[in-house]
Write an enzyme that holds these catalytic residues in place. Structure first.
Site, mmCIF file in Angstrom:
data_model
loop_
_atom_site.group_PDB
_atom_site.id
_atom_site.type_symbol
_atom_site.label_atom_id
_atom_site.label_comp_id
_atom_site.label_asym_id
_atom_site.label_seq_id
_atom_site.Cartn_x
_atom_site.Cartn_y
_atom_site.Cartn_z
ATOM 1 N N ASN A 34 0.835 -1.216 0.000
ATOM 2 C CA ASN A 34 0.000 0.000 0.000
ATOM 3 C C ASN A 34 0.868 1.265 0.000
ATOM 4 O OD1 ASN A 34 0.957 -0.039 2.578
ATOM 5 N ND2 ASN A 34 -1.018 0.316 3.578
ATOM 6 N N ASN A 101 -0.390 -3.427 13.243
ATOM 7 C CA ASN A 101 -0.030 -3.633 11.837
ATOM 8 C C ASN A 101 0.784 -4.915 11.631
ATOM 9 O OD1 ASN A 101 0.131 -2.514 9.064
ATOM 10 N ND2 ASN A 101 2.311 -2.540 9.514
ATOM 11 N N SER A 126 14.037 -11.009 12.189
ATOM 12 C CA SER A 126 15.211 -10.172 12.432
ATOM 13 C C SER A 126 16.021 -10.730 13.594
ATOM 14 C CB SER A 126 14.709 -8.767 12.751
ATOM 15 O OG SER A 126 15.640 -8.048 13.486
ATOM 16 N N TYR A 151 9.289 -2.883 18.072
ATOM 17 C CA TYR A 151 9.412 -3.468 16.725
ATOM 18 C C TYR A 151 9.904 -4.913 16.852
ATOM 19 C CZ TYR A 151 12.107 -4.863 12.641
ATOM 20 O OH TYR A 151 12.642 -5.599 11.613
ATOM 21 N N LYS A 155 8.241 -8.851 15.966
ATOM 22 C CA LYS A 155 8.867 -9.933 15.183
ATOM 23 C C LYS A 155 8.839 -11.233 15.985
ATOM 24 C CE LYS A 155 9.792 -7.879 11.378
ATOM 25 N NZ LYS A 155 9.050 -8.231 10.169
HETATM 26 N N1 UFG Z 1 24.433 4.003 14.354
HETATM 27 C C1 UFG Z 1 25.137 5.143 14.695
HETATM 28 N N2 UFG Z 1 24.656 6.317 14.252
HETATM 29 C C2 UFG Z 1 23.526 6.445 13.501
HETATM 30 C C3 UFG Z 1 22.812 5.268 13.170
HETATM 31 C C4 UFG Z 1 23.303 4.059 13.627
HETATM 32 O O1 UFG Z 1 26.141 5.086 15.380
HETATM 33 O O2 UFG Z 1 23.144 7.571 13.162
HETATM 34 C C5 UFG Z 1 24.946 2.702 14.832
HETATM 35 C C6 UFG Z 1 24.002 2.024 15.791
HETATM 36 O O3 UFG Z 1 24.206 2.496 17.093
HETATM 37 C C7 UFG Z 1 24.376 0.569 15.588
HETATM 38 C C8 UFG Z 1 24.825 0.488 14.131
HETATM 39 O O4 UFG Z 1 25.075 1.831 13.742
HETATM 40 O O5 UFG Z 1 25.461 0.267 16.389
HETATM 41 C C9 UFG Z 1 23.776 -0.097 13.212
HETATM 42 O O6 UFG Z 1 22.568 0.599 13.411
HETATM 43 P P1 UFG Z 1 21.337 0.442 12.399
HETATM 44 O O7 UFG Z 1 20.283 1.391 12.855
HETATM 45 O O8 UFG Z 1 21.797 0.544 10.998
HETATM 46 O O9 UFG Z 1 20.909 -1.058 12.614
HETATM 47 P P2 UFG Z 1 20.472 -1.800 13.962
HETATM 48 O O10 UFG Z 1 21.502 -2.851 14.175
HETATM 49 O O11 UFG Z 1 20.171 -0.897 15.070
HETATM 50 O O12 UFG Z 1 19.059 -2.366 13.529
HETATM 51 C C10 UFG Z 1 19.001 -3.449 12.701
HETATM 52 C C11 UFG Z 1 17.733 -3.406 11.863
HETATM 53 C C12 UFG Z 1 16.524 -3.643 12.706
HETATM 54 C C13 UFG Z 1 16.718 -4.807 13.625
HETATM 55 C C14 UFG Z 1 17.973 -4.671 14.438
HETATM 56 C C15 UFG Z 1 18.226 -5.843 15.311
HETATM 57 O O13 UFG Z 1 17.615 -2.160 11.218
HETATM 58 O O14 UFG Z 1 15.461 -3.902 11.840
HETATM 59 O O15 UFG Z 1 19.055 -4.557 13.532
HETATM 60 O O16 UFG Z 1 19.326 -5.621 16.141
HETATM 61 F F1 UFG Z 1 15.705 -4.948 14.477
#
Ligand code: UFG
Length: 335
Positions: A34, A101, A126, A151, A155
């Site tokens: 959607n 959702n 995830s 979130y 999952k």
């Molecule tokens: N990070 C930064 N600065 C930013 C954004 C991210 O330092 O501006 C760091 C985060 O702290 C983390 C790493 O980059 O250490 C990765 O962060 P992401 O947001 O890219 O990914 P995440 O590991 O937090 O999240 C991912 C998926 C989610 C899932 C999660 C599970 O996006 O869908 O892994 O751990 F749920």
């Protein structure tokens, strides 16, 4: 005969790459989306890569009645369910919406699959279900914990719903950190929301949309103080879905829940350095506070997926970072 595969959320990031892989493997993907967090123009670009028309239903996956009346379920051979709200940060603010959702849509699809006897189901999960793991790398036997965000909770609940359902032919794929874009630079991460994942933010810094990147915490107990993740090219993640479908259709999948990563833990600082070196750009960054819900380190053991799915990642982190940067440069020029 060509098999019809419903791809909910097929206009989204991993969904769109999976649609392309399905076509390349001889399946007929049918998208349900959607466009709540995607760009309708992506369909034309998927069609350009695939050199064929793709059927799309603009429907909400929580509208069971419309799903049943609009879609010829008797002709469907498999379902891949991506459609979900996916922002970790947003989920803290909109917990109820995320629960409604993400969980409701999965319940509805499980009902439909049972009702119409659809052969195979792949669910997009995830590594968040492992919470803060006690041991690394995580295998599918690693105990799941309370995820660190609503979130993540959705999952975990969806996985439990699937595991306790009457559907036996399912595969749950637990992705680690998908990054990068299709090598054509026609599709990539394109959420409507402001990005909050690392690689899209690095790209926005590189192109000048933002002045700098804040690294969330440099006081973790890791080699350089920044968090460790397992980054994997989105096309390799997409391919895992095709392998899962094929395996279920040939009835030879024993394990139903599989980790999908590159099995390599790298730090935020290492990722930034790799991006800079391989794309010849500079990223300005500073260090900020830790982000709520962040896990210190997580990376996968994917030997089970390799064995069961006869799948293995073909691309490196460097490939993914080059593709991500090319996509960032191209996407603003696309119509
Ligand atoms: N990070 C930064 N600065 C930013 C954004 C991210 O330092 O501006 C760091 C985060 O702290 C983390 C790493 O980059 O250490 C990765 O962060 P992401 O947001 O890219 O990914 P995440 O590991 O937090 O999240 C991912 C998926 C989610 C899932 C999660 C599970 O996006 O869908 O892994 O751990 F749920």
């Amino acid at each position: 005969m060509t098999k019809n595969i419903i791809v909910t959320g097929g206009a989204g990031y991993i969904g769109s790459h999976t649609v392309v892989e399905l076509v390349e493997s001889g399946f007929n993907p049918i998208i349900i989306d959607n466009f709540s967090n995607s760009n309708p123009k992506i369909i034309a670009r998927i069609e350009k890569i695939c050199k064929q028309k793709i059927k799309i239903y603009n429907l909400n996956c929580v509208d069971e009645k419309k799903l049943i009346t609009n879609i010829p379920w008797n002709e469907v051979d498999g379902v891949i369910h991506f459609a979900a709200y996916k922002s970790v940060a947003d989920s803290f603010k909109k917990k109820q919406e995320y629960f409604l959702n993400n969980i409701e849509s999965t319940k509805i699809l499980l009902n439909i699959i049972k009702k119409f006897n659809v052969n195979s189901f792949v669910f997009s999960s995830s590594c968040t279900v492992y919470g803060n793991p006690d041991q690394l790398p995580v295998t599918e036997k690693t105990k799941t914990k309370t995820p660190s965000s609503p979130y993540g909770e959705t999952k975990k609940i969806c996985e439990e719903l699937i595991q306790s359902s009457e559907i036996t032919n399912y595969t749950i794929l637990r992705y680690f950190n998908p990054i990068g874009a299709h090598e054509s630079s026609l599709i990539g991460e394109e959420s409507k929301n402001t990005p909050n994942n690392l690689v899209p933010l690095i790209c926005e810094c590189a192109i000048g949309k933002r002045k700098n990147l804040t690294i969330y915490g440099n006081d973790y107990s890791t080699k350089d103080g920044t968090c460790i993740r397992d980054y994997i090219h989105v096309c390799d993640v997409a391919k895992a879905h095709v392998h899962a479908l094929k395996n279920m259709m040939n009835c030879n999948l024993n394990h139903k829940t599989l980790n999908i990563g590159l099995s390599k833990g790298i730090s935020v600082l290492e990722l930034i350095t790799l991006f800079e070196q391989n794309n010849n750009v500079n990223i300005n960054y500073d260090f900020g506070k830790r982000r709520e819900g962040d896990i210190e380190k997580i990376y996968a053991d994917c030997s089970l997926a390799k064995k069961e799915l006869k799948w293995k990642p073909k691309k490196t982190i460097t490939d993914a970072l080059i593709d991500a940067w090319n996509w960032e440069k191209e996407k603003n020029l696309l119509i």
